[in-house]
Design a protein around this motif. Structure first.
Motif, short mmCIF file in Angstrom:
data_model
loop_
_atom_site.label_atom_id
_atom_site.label_comp_id
_atom_site.label_asym_id
_atom_site.label_seq_id
_atom_site.Cartn_x
_atom_site.Cartn_y
_atom_site.Cartn_z
N LYS A 1 0.86 -1.34 -0.02
CA LYS A 1 -0.08 -0.19 0.01
C LYS A 1 0.95 1.23 0.05
O LYS A 1 0.41 2.20 -0.60
CB LYS A 1 -0.89 0.05 0.92
N ILE A 2 1.79 1.32 0.80
CA ILE A 2 2.81 2.33 0.64
C ILE A 2 3.45 2.45 -0.65
O ILE A 2 3.57 3.68 -1.19
CB ILE A 2 4.18 2.10 1.72
N ARG A 3 3.87 1.42 -1.40
CA ARG A 3 4.44 1.52 -2.64
C ARG A 3 3.50 2.30 -3.69
O ARG A 3 3.80 2.97 -4.33
CB ARG A 3 4.90 0.05 -3.09
N GLN A 4 2.16 1.46 -3.65
CA GLN A 4 0.93 2.12 -4.44
C GLN A 4 1.11 3.69 -4.21
O GLN A 4 0.73 4.52 -5.15
CB GLN A 4 -0.15 1.48 -4.20
N THR A 5 1.03 4.22 -3.10
CA THR A 5 0.99 5.57 -2.68
C THR A 5 1.93 6.36 -3.09
O THR A 5 1.82 7.55 -3.60
CB THR A 5 0.64 5.79 -1.22
N ASP B 1 8.51 4.56 14.80
CA ASP B 1 9.74 4.91 14.08
C ASP B 1 9.52 4.88 12.78
O ASP B 1 9.81 5.79 11.88
CB ASP B 1 11.01 4.30 14.55
N PHE B 2 8.82 3.56 12.04
CA PHE B 2 8.93 3.36 11.03
C PHE B 2 7.70 4.49 10.26
O PHE B 2 7.99 4.82 9.25
CB PHE B 2 8.50 1.78 10.75
N THR B 3 6.52 4.43 10.80
CA THR B 3 5.68 5.36 10.10
C THR B 3 6.00 6.86 9.98
O THR B 3 5.76 7.49 8.98
CB THR B 3 4.32 5.35 11.14
N ASP C 1 -0.67 11.20 1.86
CA ASP C 1 -1.55 11.02 3.25
C ASP C 1 -1.38 9.42 3.41
O ASP C 1 -2.03 8.56 2.32
CB ASP C 1 -2.99 11.56 2.62
N PHE C 2 -0.61 8.99 4.56
CA PHE C 2 -0.95 7.65 4.77
C PHE C 2 -1.75 7.24 6.14
O PHE C 2 -1.80 6.12 6.48
CB PHE C 2 0.56 7.33 5.22
N LYS D 1 -4.17 3.50 9.67
CA LYS D 1 -5.62 3.36 10.39
C LYS D 1 -6.54 1.78 10.04
O LYS D 1 -6.68 1.15 10.80
CB LYS D 1 -6.62 4.54 10.13
N ASP D 2 -6.44 1.73 8.81
CA ASP D 2 -7.25 0.37 8.17
C ASP D 2 -6.20 -0.61 8.10
O ASP D 2 -6.70 -1.87 8.27
CB ASP D 2 -7.85 0.79 6.77
#
Length: 479
Positions: free
Chosen positions: A418-422, A448-450, A461-462, A467-468
Motif C-alpha cells: 500500500k505504501i508502494r502504491q501511494t 519509528d517506521f511510520t 497521506d498515509f 488506520k485500516d
C-alpha cells in the motif's frame, strides 16, 4: 551540609598513611553519606515487553558476550562460562540475567565474588559494591547442566534442541536463555565471541566468522566472532556432522555453509543461489550490513521452522528459493534493524515476505500487485486459510502466541505494498533502503517506521493505511 562524593572506591587502611585530621574528615564524610556515595537500587527484572514481560532486564546495557562452552552429545552436558561486559544505565545495587535451567556454580563482578540467587528464569546478581550509572563492568557466570528446550506460546520448540548427532540452539523469541545467561530482549544488542569445544569428528557452527579451530586430546575447539551488534534471539549454535563449504560472492563477501550430509544433495541447487540472492537483495535493500553470510541446513525433524539467525540462517532440511530469499532478507530487516519490542515483529516478517513477492516479480513470477490482490480476494495459495490474515492488525498481535501468525507476515507485506502504491517505485525503494540504513545495527519501533515513511514522502497521506491496514481490525473495505 556535607557534599557527598559519587563513589569512594578505596579508603586508607590506617590513619598512619594520612594525617590524622584528613582521616577524621574522611570518616565523617563516609558516615554522613551512608558509607560510600550514591546508593544504587536493583535493576528491573524485565524489559516491560508487552508480550514477554519477564524477558530482558533493566539497569544496564550489554556491549559484549564472551561465551566459553563445552558440550558432549553423549552425556548431554553443557559447561559454560559467560563473560558479560555491560554499562550501568542507573546506579545499581543488583541486576538480573535471564537463565532458564542449568546450575550456576559461581558469579563474579569486576573480579570480585558476587552474591546471587535464582527465581525461575531470573538470576539476580548483587555486586560486592554498587555500580555507578555510566560505569562499564564485567560480570562472569559459571554454569553447567543439561540444557532444555523451551515451548513457545505458539507450541513450537526452541532453546537447546537435541539432534541425531548433536544439538541445535535457536532463540526466537525466548530460547537463548536455555544455553547462556544474558539480557534476552531484542532491544539490547551486543557483539559476541563464542568458543565451543566438542568431541573430535563433530563440527560446531555459529554466527559471524570462524577465527580458530584446534584439536587436542580427542576434542575440537571452534572460536566464532560476531563483531556487529546482535540480538540474543539471533544467536545460534549447531553441533553435529556437517559438510562445510566456503566460498565468496562476486563482491568478495565470505560465504560459510554447513549442511547435514543427509541434506547435501537436496540442498545443493538452492544453496548455490546464495551469491545471486545476495546480489539481488543488495541491489534492492542497500549494502549488506554484515561481514559474512551463509546457511546452516540440519535435518528436517531437528526444528520445525527456518530462522534468520544472524549471518547464517538455519533451515530444517533443504530450503526452496523462496525461503532462502526470505531468511536472507531478514539480515537487513530483523537482524540489522531489530524490533524494539516483540509487538514490532511485523517489521521483520513483512519485509522478508515482501522480498519474496519482489523476487517473484523480478523472476518471471506473479507481480507483487497480483499477489496483493489475490490475497485480498482470498484466492492466493498461501496461507492455507486465507481468512487468517484478517484475524488481527499486524502492528497489534492479539497475544504472544500469535506474533508469528499470518497477519504479521502477509497483511504486514500488504501494508508495504500500500505504501508502494501511494508513493511510486522510486520513493518506495528510497524508503526501504533508507530505513535499513537509518537504523543499521540498531532497534526500531512501528512508530519509528511510520514517522520515517511520512518524512520520506512529504505531502502524501498515509492516515488510511495506518488506520485500516496497519492498526485496524478486520478486512479493509477497499484493496
Amino acid at each position: 551540609m556535607v557534599s557527598c562524593p559519587r563513589r569512594i572506591t578505596r579508603v586508607p587502611r590506617s590513619s598512619a598513611t594520612v594525617p590524622f585530621a584528613l582521616a577524621l574528615i574522611l570518616a565523617l564524610v563516609l558516615t554522613a553519606c551512608g558509607g560510600g556515595g550514591v546508593h544504587g537500587k536493583p535493576g528491573a527484572f524485565g524489559a516491560r515487553d508487552p508480550y514477554f514481560a519477564k524477558m530482558g532486564n533493566g539497569g544496564y546495557d550489554v556491549g559484549h558476550y564472551g561465551l566459553t562452552l563445552s558440550y558432549d552429545p553423549g552425556t548431554k552436558r553443557l559447561t559454560g562460562t559467560a563473560e558479560i561486559t555491560a554499562r550501568a544505565t542507573q546506579n545499581l545495587s543488583a541486576f538480573n540475567l535471564d537463565l532458564k535451567g542449568l546450575d550456576v556454580t559461581g558469579v563474579t563482578v569486576e573480579g570480585e565474588t558476587a552474591r546471587w540467587n535464582r527465581a525461575g528464569q531470573e538470576l539476580t546478581v548483587r555486586p560486592h559494591a554498587d555500580l555507578d550509572r555510566g560505569e562499564t563492568f564485567r560480570a562472569t557466570v559459571r554454569y553447567s547442566g543439561t540444557p532444555e528446550s523451551i515451548t513457545d506460546p505458539d507450541t513450537s520448540k526452541e532453546g537447546w534442541l537435541r539432534t541425531a548427532d548433536g544439538a541445535l540452539a535457536l532463540g526466537e523469541p525466548t530460547g537463548s536463555m536455555a544455553w547462556f545467561p544474558g539480557n534476552h530482549h531484542p532491544s539490547d544488542k551486543a557483539s559476541y565471541d563464542l568458543t565451543i569445544t566438542v568431541p573430535e569428528g563433530l563440527q560446531a557452527v555459529s554466527n559471524g566468522e570462524l577465527t580458530n579451530e584446534t584439536t587436542t586430546k580427542g576434542r575440537t575447539t571452534f572460536a566464532w566472532h560476531t563483531a556487529e551488534p546482535m540480538a540474543s534471539y539471533l544467536a545460534t549454535l549447531a553441533i553435529g556432522r556437517f559438510d562445510i563449504t566456503r566460498s565468496t560472492t562476486r563482491s568478495g563477501l565470505p560465504v560459510y555453509v554447513a549442511v547435514d550430509p543427509t541434506q547435501q544433495k537436496a540442498s545443493e541447487k538452492v544453496l548455490a543461489q546464495i551469491p545471486e540472492v545476495m546480489e539481488w537483495e543488495e541491489y534492492n535493500f542497500g549494502p549488506y550490513p554484515f561481514s559474512s553470510t551463509g546457511a546452516i541446513v540440519d535435518r528436517g525433524d531437528d526444528a520445525g521452522y527456518a530462522l534468520e539467525t544472524q549471518t547464517r540462517p538455519v533451515f530444517p532440511g533443504a530450503p526452496d528459493t523462496k525461503t532462502l530469499v526470505h531468511e536472507l532478507a531478514h539480515q537487513w530487516y530483523g537482524d540489522s534493524v531489530t524490533p524494539r519490542s516483540w509487538r514490532d515483529m511485523w517489521l521483520n516478517e513483512s519485509f522478508a515476505t515482501y522480498a519474496e513477492w519482489l523476487w517473484q516479480e523480478d523472476h518471471d513470477g506473479d507481480t507483487a500487485d497480483e499477489i496483493f490482490h489475490s490475497l485480498y480476494r482470498g484466492d492466493y495459495y498461501e496461507p492455507a486459510d486465507n481468512k487468517e490474515i484478517w484475524a488481527f492488525p499486524p502492528a497489534r498481535p492479539s497475544s504472544a502466541a500469535h506474533i508469528s501468525d499470518p497477519p504479521v507476515y502477509y497483511r504486514g507485506a500488504m501494508v508495504l505494498h500500500k505504501i508502494r502504491q501511494t508513493v511510486g517505485d522510486d520513493t518506495f525503494y528510497d524508503i526501504i533502503q533508507g530505513w535499513s540504513a537509518a537504523h543499521r545495527h540498531g532497534t526500531a519501533s512501528t512508530a519509528d517506521f511510520t514517522a520515517f515513511v511520512e518524512k520520506k514522502a512529504p505531502g502524501k497521506d498515509f492516515s488510511e493505511i495506518w488506520k485500516d491496514w496497519l492498526y485496524g481490525d478486520g478486512k479493509p473495505d477497499h484493496p
